[in-house]
Design an enzyme around this catalytic site. Sequence first.
Site, short mmCIF file in Angstrom:
data_model
loop_
_atom_site.label_atom_id
_atom_site.label_comp_id
_atom_site.label_asym_id
_atom_site.label_seq_id
_atom_site.Cartn_x
_atom_site.Cartn_y
_atom_site.Cartn_z
N GLU A 41 -0.60 18.67 -6.11
CA GLU A 41 -1.92 18.74 -6.75
C GLU A 41 -2.84 17.61 -6.29
O GLU A 41 -3.72 17.18 -7.04
CB GLU A 41 -1.76 18.67 -8.27
CG GLU A 41 -0.84 19.71 -8.88
CD GLU A 41 0.63 19.28 -8.93
OE1 GLU A 41 0.95 18.20 -8.37
OE2 GLU A 41 1.45 20.01 -9.50
N SER A 42 -2.70 17.08 -5.09
CA SER A 42 -3.54 16.05 -4.46
C SER A 42 -2.77 14.75 -4.28
O SER A 42 -1.73 14.77 -3.61
CB SER A 42 -4.90 15.86 -5.15
OG SER A 42 -5.66 17.06 -5.00
N CYS B 28 -5.30 18.26 -9.12
CA CYS B 28 -5.97 19.55 -9.26
C CYS B 28 -5.18 20.41 -10.24
O CYS B 28 -3.97 20.26 -10.37
CB CYS B 28 -6.03 20.25 -7.90
SG CYS B 28 -7.07 19.37 -6.71
N HIS C 76 -3.20 0.11 -3.67
CA HIS C 76 -3.26 -1.03 -2.75
C HIS C 76 -3.25 -2.28 -3.64
O HIS C 76 -4.09 -2.38 -4.55
CB HIS C 76 -4.53 -0.98 -1.90
CG HIS C 76 -4.67 0.34 -1.19
ND1 HIS C 76 -3.88 0.69 -0.12
CD2 HIS C 76 -5.46 1.40 -1.42
CE1 HIS C 76 -4.19 1.92 0.28
NE2 HIS C 76 -5.16 2.37 -0.50
N SER D 80 0.86 -1.18 0.00
CA SER D 80 0.00 0.00 0.00
C SER D 80 0.89 1.22 0.00
O SER D 80 1.93 1.23 0.67
CB SER D 80 -0.88 0.04 1.25
OG SER D 80 -2.00 -0.79 1.12
#
Lengths: 138, 138
Positions: free
Chosen positions: A62-63, A83, A68, A55
């Site tokens: 930008e985010s 973003c 996983h 994971s």
Amino acid sequence: MKALGTHIVCELSGCDRSTLSDIDGVRSTLMQAAREAKATIMEVAFHRFQPQGVSGVVVLAESHISIHTWPESGYAAMDFYTCGDHTNPRLAAEYAAKAFGADSVQTTEVKRGVESAKGQYTHVVLERDEPSVGRLSA
Amino acid sequence: MKALGTHIVCELSGCDRSTLSDIDGVRSTLMQAAREAKATIMEVAFHRFQPQGVSGVVVLAESHISIHTWPESGYAAMDFYTCGDHTNPRLAAEYAAKAFGADSVQTTEVKRGVESAKGQYTHVVLERDEPSVGRLSA
């Protein structure tokens, strides 16, 4: 529709199993995926599970991009969320799908941070423009 | 429907602006949200932007919780994604919404890792069981 961000929810099937177990390889792939999207990497956090599975998340300016993996099933759940008009999370998704050797990919696009009224933000789930499980083009 | 994971896509509006700027507070809230969901924290990665805004992710044994904040707008985009029957990502979402003082919350639930055929995994977006933007109950 004006949205602050675009979030690609993505399931990868039929991936190369050993690739999905290799934390260093998975981390490198996600970091390169971020670059493919023209995003800027700020933080990286990955964990290798026993007996298998990885994971991890790349936090972007930008985010984020996350993964996983279920190597025993050749399956990975990924999110590509960016973003700004200078980024394209679909390019990151395409890169990762190929790097993991996925034989099919399902994606749903969610527009995040859509201002529906002053100070009120919603998200909008877009209709998929592809089969529910589509084979990657070569 | 048997799914490996449940992913709550969440927009919070009308949040306390100073709370959304405080990286230590945001990190603590997400870590407690993970505990509320009965999830196990594996890794934590947060970044504070200038002049404002926080992005961060808590990697769980059961997937992840993420946040991106726009303090100037009182807005936060969050994801609560957990696997396994012992966890409940909605409890994490409720905890975080209250901690950030959100006056409205929009969520969409996505079932991740639904095996549609042998070795083929999809996700399913569930119809919302709430108004598109609903006020939190007291």
